[in-house]
Design an enzyme around this catalytic site. Structure first.
Site, short mmCIF file in Angstrom:
data_model
loop_
_atom_site.label_atom_id
_atom_site.label_comp_id
_atom_site.label_asym_id
_atom_site.label_seq_id
_atom_site.Cartn_x
_atom_site.Cartn_y
_atom_site.Cartn_z
CB SER A 9 -0.90 0.01 1.24
OG SER A 9 -1.55 1.26 1.34
CG HIS A 32 -4.10 -1.36 -1.78
ND1 HIS A 32 -5.18 -2.09 -2.22
CD2 HIS A 32 -4.57 -0.53 -0.81
CE1 HIS A 32 -6.25 -1.73 -1.52
NE2 HIS A 32 -5.91 -0.78 -0.67
CG ASP A 34 -5.43 2.84 0.69
OD1 ASP A 34 -6.37 2.08 0.42
OD2 ASP A 34 -4.45 2.50 1.37
CG MET A 36 -8.46 7.65 1.82
SD MET A 36 -7.77 7.68 3.49
CE MET A 36 -6.73 6.21 3.45
CG HIS A 65 -9.49 0.57 -1.01
ND1 HIS A 65 -9.02 0.40 0.27
CD2 HIS A 65 -10.85 0.58 -0.92
CE1 HIS A 65 -10.05 0.30 1.10
NE2 HIS A 65 -11.17 0.41 0.40
CG MET A 67 -11.32 3.80 1.39
SD MET A 67 -10.11 3.80 2.70
CE MET A 67 -8.65 3.45 1.75
CG MET A 136 -12.19 -2.14 4.39
SD MET A 136 -10.55 -1.72 3.73
CE MET A 136 -9.92 -0.63 5.01
CG ASP A 174 -6.50 -2.30 2.95
OD1 ASP A 174 -5.46 -2.18 3.62
OD2 ASP A 174 -7.01 -1.37 2.31
#
Length: 227
Positions: A9, A32, A34, A36, A65, A67, A136, A174
């Site tokens: 990540s 990965h 993230d 957000m 991913h 979010m 998660m 994750d």
């Protein structure tokens, strides 16, 4: 038999040196990312322009991913940009099937993610529309949290459906994955392990990836290192 997939990540990487940090985990299965938005989760990270730059800087398939709120609007562009897998949250949309179909139509694999407190049962019927289920094992939004072992029951439930042939998808996890927790996740039937500080906090990130993969294979009933 498949081999365990490790997805470092970049939330734990040095954001000023992302190209080098991607190179430091050569041999990883996925990278990965993230995303957000400070709405769906309280934190703000990076978005599509950074992903587009990263796609030019690495050959490792990007596992985005999201979010974020409103994935129906924002998810397909990540697929169009060239992300390999685009995952959004079940809690962020009323029509996850439509979002998944749009992601696939745009050229990526579609993933569904569930927060630790979200039961998996209401979503089992629609998982045939997805390529990945991301369980998660921490609350989404921050790195460095402790692993929540109670979520492994979700991985086990979905693994049974995959093993019986009812579903064809990867089970990904994750949150808090490291040398202390990866074996429990592997035992529960996980295929792909997202690891942040366990990889980027190591003196040799690529070696940390190899070590986690070997550890997962040793504990998994369905994965192996042998090709």
């Amino acid at each position: 038999m498949a081999h365990p997939m490790i997805a470092p990540s970049i939330l734990s990487a040095d954001f000023a040196r992302l190209a080098e940090e991607a190179a430091a985990v050569a041999g990883s299965d996925w990278l990965h990312v993230d995303v957000m938005d400070a709405h769906f989760v309280p934190n703000l990270t990076l978005g599509l322009p950074v992903v587009q730059s990263l796609l030019k800087a690495t050959d490792i398939p990007l596992d985005c991913h999201l979010m974020i709120d409103n994935p129906g609007r924002w998810a397909p562009p990540y697929a169009e940009a060239g992300a390999h897998n685009v995952t959004f949250h079940a809690e962020a949309t009323d029509d996850p099937i439509a979002v998944a179909r749009d992601i696939r139509a745009a050229g990526a694999k579609a993933g569904l993610s569930v927060k630790p407190g979200t039961p998996i049962e209401p979503y089992l019927e629609i998982l045939k529309e997805f390529d990945t289920l991301l369980v998660m094992s921490v609350e989404p939004g921050f790195g460095g949290q402790s692993f929540m072992a109670e979520v492994l029951s979700k991985a086990r439930a979905v693994r049974k459906l995959v093993d019986s042939g009812e579903l064809t998808l990867l089970v990904e996890i994750d949150g808090g994955i490291n040398t202390d927790t990866v074996e429990a996740a592997a035992e529960a039937g996980v295929d792909c392990f997202v690891a942040g500080s366990a990889v980027y906090g190591a003196s040799d990130p690529a070696e940390a990836v190899r070590a986690l993969r070997a550890q997962a294979a040793s504990a998994s009933p369905h994965l192996t290192l042998a090709h």
